[in-house]
Design an enzyme around this catalytic site. Structure first.
Site, PDB file in Angstrom:
ATOM      1  N   GLU A  32      -6.525  -7.861  -0.024  1.00  0.00           N
ATOM      2  CA  GLU A  32      -6.979  -7.879   1.363  1.00  0.00           C
ATOM      3  C   GLU A  32      -8.471  -7.573   1.336  1.00  0.00           C
ATOM      4  OE1 GLU A  32      -4.780  -5.194   3.879  1.00  0.00           O
ATOM      5  OE2 GLU A  32      -2.849  -5.900   3.128  1.00  0.00           O
TER       6      GLU A  32
ATOM      7  N   GLU B  42       0.804  -1.223   0.000  1.00  0.00           N
ATOM      8  CA  GLU B  42       0.000   0.000   0.000  1.00  0.00           C
ATOM      9  C   GLU B  42       0.841   1.278   0.000  1.00  0.00           C
ATOM     10  OE1 GLU B  42      -2.867  -0.189   3.202  1.00  0.00           O
ATOM     11  OE2 GLU B  42      -4.174  -1.497   2.056  1.00  0.00           O
TER      12      GLU B  42
HETATM   13  C1  GAL Z   1      -4.408  -2.443   5.310  1.00  0.00           C
HETATM   14  C2  GAL Z   1      -2.968  -2.904   5.416  1.00  0.00           C
HETATM   15  C3  GAL Z   1      -2.827  -4.116   6.302  1.00  0.00           C
HETATM   16  C4  GAL Z   1      -3.588  -3.917   7.571  1.00  0.00           C
HETATM   17  C5  GAL Z   1      -5.026  -3.657   7.240  1.00  0.00           C
HETATM   18  C6  GAL Z   1      -5.924  -3.521   8.457  1.00  0.00           C
HETATM   19  O1  GAL Z   1      -4.496  -1.116   4.916  1.00  0.00           O
HETATM   20  O2  GAL Z   1      -2.442  -3.201   4.142  1.00  0.00           O
HETATM   21  O3  GAL Z   1      -1.456  -4.322   6.572  1.00  0.00           O
HETATM   22  O4  GAL Z   1      -3.048  -2.856   8.285  1.00  0.00           O
HETATM   23  O5  GAL Z   1      -5.118  -2.461   6.513  1.00  0.00           O
HETATM   24  O6  GAL Z   1      -7.261  -3.346   8.089  1.00  0.00           O
END
Ligand code: GAL
Length: 669
Positions: A311, A153
């Site tokens: 994710e 990110e």
């Molecule tokens: C994302 C990030 C992850 C984790 C997640 C939590 O933005 O890539 O590492 O922090 O959020 O929701």
């Protein structure tokens, strides 16, 4: 310049999880791998924050623990995505080298968090490249590896723009490359204003904290430079991975877009070097279900191909002021939403909730104690359903929205009306189309062939591109329907106002001249109506007061001193039509504009209940239908204009279909 090809996707979505084996005792890894295999997962992403474990002190590098974890996972048939660990430089590195970013007041970003390294810092670059080289050499032909995620990110925590001395020097070099001579730069930026003429490259500042605002030209170029810096940083890693792991796929995990949230990185540029785009979907950060849909479509658009969700929010998260409950069925429904928009993989973050660190309240597929949450069952159900669905693909979109980060930044830098937002305008346009069940592609401004689309909408293309005008002219002449909204073609690429009458160079295509542009503050009530005055709407924030030359008015302003002047127009050019929309309203399109753009022909032939999303799909071997999603926590009924077969619930020939709370259905006409 590039061509746009219509994007079609066979809907085939694989499932996966983000896993941190290093957070758990080694004895647990086999249990986890077995449970993942039982869930029929395909992918596991690992490693993206583990730099300190790979390299505990300078040049002492070992991947032994990860090898063990990978071997256990691949023996269960799982494929690995390796995250390069560069978002979290180890503490010895930040202690021994000054690699930390500076914010716009020059304050150092402290250690102990993440994304604090500076893309232009030589020591950070060298150490990043060294760990990535070691990793790529080690895993280039290691069994079980599908591909790589570079870093994590970029732009998270608003870290694209750094204001350190390395960045200042790099920006000066960037400017020199772009403008060649100081005379050109001074002219391009109009530095004569407020005595800012530069006589040496080293005088060029970063747009840091100061008494009043900095030059919009300096600011726009600094934003481009900052975005370019991470594209280059990413490329350094990609080159290494391609050298040692030439058969592996490479991606980066993007974030959902929004003002003040994720708006700093030009995601088209970042996509150019990747094999595919992926993104991290946390729907509770979005404005609504249509905003999640827009982000999905953006991700498909950045590379004009299928993408991954790297994710996916698995349940409750930890980082909002209030972290809402996630009711049963909602994650399954979000997963189907990805499928509907072209996601090729759905990877849940994270496998197991963390016991320590900053994200302890964040749920996973498993709880902190290792037991299954209901997502485990939802993913099991999803996998079984995907296996029994016939092969379907997203029907190609017939509408495109042209999007551009430099337009977004230019308006952000000088919005003229505090709340005027390029991105919110895109959301409003998209929202209206989404509600009507019209599929949309997001296409980069500059695309040279738009023939795939029946209708093309260009929100506030504030920066002039004369070459693009030719594309648009040609598109309309050959039958296209083009809409251009307010604030079009005002400034050159360096954010300097044109010396031509507005809309500069567009007057022939649009058949209008701009009489005046007006910012509308929130306390002013302003209305527009159609010519027959049967359809009156209020509008906000902006009014381009139009003087038709060859165009006909579609909407006119109906109060204030500019009442009676044209607000939206249509100009017939060749076989097509060019529409100008001078104001912002919700719903975005007045019905006369909607019809002129042919959107009524593209909309679904029945009304969707609010909060129900419909995506047009085609069945392999013939046949059309819809993928329906109920974003409501309550049951909602869809009434069709013809009988449909509901495939998930196995109901033939229904005209009225109740969708359960967060229900999903695949229907065939
Ligand atoms: C994302 C990030 C992850 C984790 C997640 C939590 O933005 O890539 O590492 O922090 O959020 O929701």
């Amino acid at each position: 310049m590039f061509h746009v090809s219509r994007i079609t996707h066979h809907i085939l979505m694989k499932l996966g999880v983000d896993y941190y084996p290093e957070h758990w005792p080694q004895e647990r890894w086999a249990v986890d791998a077995k449970m993942m295999a039982d869930l029929s997962l395909t992918y596991v992403r690992v490693g993206e924050f583990a730099w300190g474990l790979f390299e505990p002190s300078e040049e002492e590098i070992s991947f032994d623990w990860l090898d063990t974890a990978i071997d256990i996972l691949r023996n269960e048939g799982l494929q690995l995505v390796l995250g390069t660990p560069t978002p979290t430089p180890p503490t010895w590195l930040t202690a021994n080298y000054d690699v930390l970013q500076r914010d716009e007041r020059g304050i150092v970003l402290n250690v102990g968090s993440r994304r604090h390294g500076c893309a232009n810092n030589p020591a950070y670059q060298i150490h990043s490249q060294r760990i990535v080289t070691a990793m790529a050499q080690h895993y280039g032909s290691y069994p079980g590896i599908f591909g790589w995620q570079v870093d994590n990110e970029f732009s998270c925590h608003r870290t694209t723009r750094c204001y350190c001395d390395h960045c200042r020097r790099a920006f000066q070099e960037w400017a020199q490359k772009r403008y060649k001579t100081l005379d050109h730069l001074n002219e391009a930026w109009g530095t004569i204003f407020w005595s800012a003429t530069y006589t040496d490259w080293s005088q060029i500042p970063l747009p840091m904290y100061s008494s009043a605002q900095q030059s919009p030209s300096l600011q726009l170029d600094f934003r481009r430079f900052s975005s370019d810096s991470w594209v280059a940083y990413q490329k350094q890693q990609i080159d290494i991975i391609r050298k040692y792991a030439p058969t592996h796929q490479i991606t980066h995990n993007y974030m959902g877009l929004g003002d003040g949230n994720v708006d700093q990185q030009d995601y088209f540029d970042l996509a150019a070097d990747l094999d595919f785009v992926s993104w991290d979907n946390y729907p509770q950060g979005a404005k609504g279900p249509d905003d999640i849909a827009l982000n999905h479509d953006m991700m498909r658009g950045f590379k004009q191909r299928g993408y991954w969700v790297m994710e996916q929010q698995p349940g409750v998260v930890n980082w909002h002021p209030y972290n809402r409950p996630v009711p049963p069925g909602q994650v399954r429904m979000w997963s189907y939403q990805g499928l509907a928009h072209g996601a090729e993989a759905m990877v849940y973050f994270r496998w197991r909730a963390a016991r320590y660190g900053q994200e302890q309240y964040h749920m996973g597929v498993l709880r902190h104690d290792g037991s299954k949450t209901r997502l485990y069952d939802e993913a099991t159900q999803l996998h079984a359903e995907l296996n029994r669905l016939p092969n379907i693909s997203r029907t190609p979109a017939e509408v495109a929205i042209l999007f551009d980060f430099s337009d977004w930044w230019t308006i952000q830098i000088d919005p003229h009306q505090h709340d005027f937002s390029y991105h919110k305008q895109v959301q409003a346009i998209y929202h209206h189309l989404w509600q009507a069940g019209i599929s949309v592609d997001i296409v980069r401004r500059g695309a040279t062939d738009l023939r795939a689309y029946k209708t093309v909408i260009v929100p506030s293309p504030i920066l002039i591109d004369e070459a693009e005008l030719e594309t648009w002219q040609h598109y309309v002449e050959s039958g296209g329907r083009l809409a251009i909204t307010c604030r079009a073609f005002v400034k050159n690429q360096s954010s300097v106002w044109t010396d031509q009458p507005l809309p500069a160079h567009l007057d022939k295509l649009l058949g209008v001249k701009l009489d005046e542009y007006l910012g509308i503050p929130p306390d002013m009530e302003c209305t527009v109506s159609n010519v027959a005055q049967t359809d009156i709407q209020s509008y906000q924030l902006w009014a381009d007061v139009l003087e038709p030359t060859t165009a006909e008015p579609l909407m006119v302003y109906s109060n204030q001193y500019w009442a009676g002047k044209a607000a939206a127009t249509m100009n017939k050019v060749g076989q097509g039509v060019a529409v100008t929309i001078g104001y912002l309203s919700e719903p975005f399109f007045a019905s006369s504009v909607w019809q002129t753009l042919g959107l009524n022909e593209l909309a679904l032939p029945f009304n969707l209940p609010a909060g129900v999303e419909a995506t047009r799909i085609s069945f392999e071997g013939g046949g059309e239908g819809l993928l329906l999603l109920n974003h409501h926590e309550s049951q909602t009924t869809v009434e069709f204009s013809q009988p449909v077969d509901a495939l998930l619930s196995e109901q033939p020939k229904v005209t009225s279909l109740p969708l359960a709370p967060f229900g999903v259905e695949v229907v065939r006409w």
